[in-house]
Enzyme design. Sequence first.
Site, PDB file in Angstrom:
ATOM      1  N   LYS A  35     -85.230 -63.565 -51.369  1.00 54.66           N
ATOM      2  CA  LYS A  35     -86.223 -64.623 -51.142  1.00 54.66           C
ATOM      3  C   LYS A  35     -87.009 -64.929 -52.417  1.00 54.66           C
ATOM      4  O   LYS A  35     -87.548 -66.011 -52.569  1.00 54.66           O
ATOM      5  CB  LYS A  35     -87.227 -64.186 -50.056  1.00 54.66           C
ATOM      6  CG  LYS A  35     -86.581 -63.906 -48.709  1.00 54.66           C
ATOM      7  CD  LYS A  35     -86.271 -65.176 -47.990  1.00 54.66           C
ATOM      8  CE  LYS A  35     -85.562 -64.923 -46.673  1.00 54.66           C
ATOM      9  NZ  LYS A  35     -85.072 -66.147 -46.062  1.00 54.66           N
ATOM     10  N   GLY A  36     -87.109 -63.957 -53.292  1.00 51.00           N
ATOM     11  CA  GLY A  36     -87.923 -64.111 -54.506  1.00 51.00           C
ATOM     12  C   GLY A  36     -87.198 -64.916 -55.577  1.00 51.00           C
ATOM     13  O   GLY A  36     -86.006 -65.208 -55.458  1.00 51.00           O
ATOM     14  N   SER A  78     -90.791 -62.416 -43.814  1.00 51.62           N
ATOM     15  CA  SER A  78     -92.105 -62.841 -43.300  1.00 51.62           C
ATOM     16  C   SER A  78     -92.082 -64.103 -42.441  1.00 51.62           C
ATOM     17  O   SER A  78     -93.123 -64.715 -42.248  1.00 51.62           O
ATOM     18  CB  SER A  78     -93.061 -63.044 -44.486  1.00 51.62           C
ATOM     19  OG  SER A  78     -92.578 -64.085 -45.298  1.00 51.62           O
ATOM     20  N   TYR A 142     -92.546 -59.984 -36.379  1.00 48.49           N
ATOM     21  CA  TYR A 142     -93.045 -59.852 -37.751  1.00 48.49           C
ATOM     22  C   TYR A 142     -94.344 -59.031 -37.757  1.00 48.49           C
ATOM     23  O   TYR A 142     -94.468 -58.033 -38.489  1.00 48.49           O
ATOM     24  CB  TYR A 142     -93.274 -61.244 -38.352  1.00 48.49           C
ATOM     25  CG  TYR A 142     -94.057 -61.223 -39.633  1.00 48.49           C
ATOM     26  CD1 TYR A 142     -93.554 -60.601 -40.769  1.00 48.49           C
ATOM     27  CD2 TYR A 142     -95.327 -61.817 -39.702  1.00 48.49           C
ATOM     28  CE1 TYR A 142     -94.287 -60.571 -41.945  1.00 48.49           C
ATOM     29  CE2 TYR A 142     -96.054 -61.794 -40.875  1.00 48.49           C
ATOM     30  CZ  TYR A 142     -95.542 -61.165 -41.988  1.00 48.49           C
ATOM     31  OH  TYR A 142     -96.268 -61.123 -43.151  1.00 48.49           O
ATOM     32  N   ASP A 286     -98.653 -69.815 -31.095  1.00 47.16           N
ATOM     33  CA  ASP A 286     -99.754 -70.170 -31.998  1.00 47.16           C
ATOM     34  C   ASP A 286    -101.113 -70.036 -31.300  1.00 47.16           C
ATOM     35  O   ASP A 286    -101.420 -70.816 -30.403  1.00 47.16           O
ATOM     36  CB  ASP A 286     -99.625 -71.644 -32.442  1.00 47.16           C
ATOM     37  CG  ASP A 286     -98.878 -71.805 -33.743  1.00 47.16           C
ATOM     38  OD1 ASP A 286     -98.760 -70.820 -34.496  1.00 47.16           O
ATOM     39  OD2 ASP A 286     -98.411 -72.932 -34.001  1.00 47.16           O
TER      40      ASP A 286
HETATM   41  N1  UFG Z   1     -98.380 -76.345 -38.284  1.00 48.47           N
HETATM   42  C1  UFG Z   1     -98.158 -77.666 -37.882  1.00 48.47           C
HETATM   43  N2  UFG Z   1     -97.041 -78.268 -38.346  1.00 48.47           N
HETATM   44  C2  UFG Z   1     -96.126 -77.661 -39.179  1.00 48.47           C
HETATM   45  C3  UFG Z   1     -96.385 -76.323 -39.573  1.00 48.47           C
HETATM   46  C4  UFG Z   1     -97.523 -75.700 -39.094  1.00 48.47           C
HETATM   47  O1  UFG Z   1     -98.919 -78.245 -37.146  1.00 48.47           O
HETATM   48  O2  UFG Z   1     -95.121 -78.279 -39.538  1.00 48.47           O
HETATM   49  C5  UFG Z   1     -99.608 -75.680 -37.805  1.00 48.47           C
HETATM   50  C6  UFG Z   1     -99.335 -74.417 -37.023  1.00 48.47           C
HETATM   51  O3  UFG Z   1     -99.169 -74.709 -35.659  1.00 48.47           O
HETATM   52  C7  UFG Z   1    -100.591 -73.597 -37.325  1.00 48.47           C
HETATM   53  C8  UFG Z   1    -101.009 -74.048 -38.728  1.00 48.47           C
HETATM   54  O4  UFG Z   1    -100.334 -75.301 -38.937  1.00 48.47           O
HETATM   55  O5  UFG Z   1    -101.600 -73.949 -36.451  1.00 48.47           O
HETATM   56  C9  UFG Z   1    -100.583 -73.092 -39.814  1.00 48.47           C
HETATM   57  O6  UFG Z   1     -99.207 -72.800 -39.639  1.00 48.47           O
HETATM   58  P1  UFG Z   1     -98.335 -72.009 -40.727  1.00 48.47           P
HETATM   59  O7  UFG Z   1     -96.943 -71.973 -40.205  1.00 48.47           O
HETATM   60  O8  UFG Z   1     -98.580 -72.578 -42.066  1.00 48.47           O
HETATM   61  O9  UFG Z   1     -98.971 -70.560 -40.712  1.00 48.47           O
HETATM   62  P2  UFG Z   1     -99.213 -69.566 -39.470  1.00 48.47           P
HETATM   63  O10 UFG Z   1    -100.662 -69.642 -39.134  1.00 48.47           O
HETATM   64  O11 UFG Z   1     -98.271 -69.779 -38.369  1.00 48.47           O
HETATM   65  O12 UFG Z   1     -98.775 -68.193 -40.112  1.00 48.47           O
HETATM   66  C10 UFG Z   1     -99.493 -67.543 -41.137  1.00 48.47           C
HETATM   67  C11 UFG Z   1     -98.535 -66.803 -42.018  1.00 48.47           C
HETATM   68  C12 UFG Z   1     -97.826 -65.727 -41.257  1.00 48.47           C
HETATM   69  C13 UFG Z   1     -98.827 -64.845 -40.598  1.00 48.47           C
HETATM   70  C14 UFG Z   1     -99.829 -65.625 -39.807  1.00 48.47           C
HETATM   71  C15 UFG Z   1    -100.930 -64.737 -39.369  1.00 48.47           C
HETATM   72  O13 UFG Z   1     -97.606 -67.692 -42.584  1.00 48.47           O
HETATM   73  O14 UFG Z   1     -97.015 -64.979 -42.121  1.00 48.47           O
HETATM   74  O15 UFG Z   1    -100.403 -66.660 -40.585  1.00 48.47           O
HETATM   75  O16 UFG Z   1    -101.584 -65.295 -38.308  1.00 48.47           O
HETATM   76  F1  UFG Z   1     -98.191 -63.994 -39.773  1.00 48.47           F
END
Ligand code: UFG
Length: 340
Positions: A35-36, A78, A142, A286
Amino acid sequence: MKVLVTGGAGYIGSHTVRRLLEEGHEVVVIDNLEKGHRTSLDQGVNFYKGDIRDSAFLNTVLDKESGIEGCIHFAAYSQVGESMEKPIKYYDNNVSGSVNLIKFLLLHGIKKIVFSSTAAVYGEPEEIPIKENSAVCPVNTYGETKLSVESLIRRSGSAYGFKYVILRYFNACGAHPNGDIGEDHDPETHLIPLVLKAAGSRKKDVTIFGTDYDTEDGTCIRDYIHVMDLADAHIKALLYLAKGSKSQTINLGLGRGFSVREIIDSAKRVTGRDIKVIEGKRRKGDPAVLVASNEKAREILSWEPYYTEIDSIMETAWKWHKGHPKGYNETIKDYLSNFF
Ligand code: UFG
C-alpha cells in the site's frame, strides 16, 4: 534517536518519517510497499522492503540496524469495508504481523513502541467527546484488529516491561505543506480526497452517505486531524517514552467536528470550483458523530494541533492533489508531458 518505523511509506508513516528526519533522528523504515509508496520517502532513510510477518526479514534488519531505541508501528491494512469482507486478511496482517514484530523487538532488546490505533475501537460511542476511558466496542473487523493489538501491547507491557504509547487517531487528513507528499490510497474511500477529486474534474461527483442523521445539517460529523499534527504527536510520544515515563493510551483529534456538508463547502471555498454532489443513502456502520476529547494528548504529551481550521487543512490537501492528480503514480508534469 534511532527509530524503526513500520509502514513508513504509508500515508501517516511517510509524514512522520519526514518530521523525524527534520528533527534530526535516524530513521529505519520497513514497508512491504503493498500500500505504501517508495517515492514518498526522503533520502537519508534506511529503507528495507519486507513484511512484518516475515521472521527472517525482521531478524536480518534488526541484526543489521543495531542501536534502535524505539519503534513506531504503522504497518497494517486500514480499509473498514474490506475488513468486513476479508477478516482473515486483516487478522493475519494486523494482528499476526504485530505479534511477530513485538516478538522480534523484544528479542533485539527494543522495548519502546508507539502504536497506530484508531477511533474505530470505540464503535458507536456512548458519549461525545470521546475520552480514552470511554467504552470500547468496535463494530468492524478493522477496529477489532487494532483493539486486539492494543491488548497484546498492554499484556507485553506487564509481562516483559515493554513501554508503549497507543495513539487512537480520529480522521487523518491533509498533506505536507510543501505539497510533495500526501494521501494516496487505492481504492480511495476517504471523504476529503474524494471531494477534491470531484473538484478537480468536471466528470466526477461525490456522494454524501446519508442526509437524515440526527445532526444540524443531517450529515455525519467527524473529527478531522491534520497528518502533520499526527506526525508531531508520534514524535512527542517517542520522546515521552525515552524519558522513562509510564505507558499511555491517548486520543488524537482536533476536539471539534465538521459535517460532510461543511467539508464539501470548505473544498468549494479553497478550490474555487463547483463540486457535483449526490445525496445518497447511509453507509453501513457509520456513527452520526465522532469527536475526540484531546485533553489527555495536550496534558501528557504537551501536544497541540497546529491546523485548527478546516480551510487551512483543506488547502494542504488541495496543494498535494493539484500537483499529483494521480497520486504518486503521476505528477502533473508527467501528465502534461503527454500533451506537449
Ligand atoms: N463520506 C461520504 N461520502 C464518501 C466518503 C465518506 O459521505 O464518499 C462520509 C462518511 O459517511 C463519514 C465521513 O464522510 O461520515 C468520513 O468518512 P471517511 O470514509 O473519510 O472516514 P471514516 O470516518 O469512515 O473513517 C475514519 C478512518 C478509519 C477509522 C475511522 C475511525 O478512515 O480508518 O475514521 O472512526 F477507522
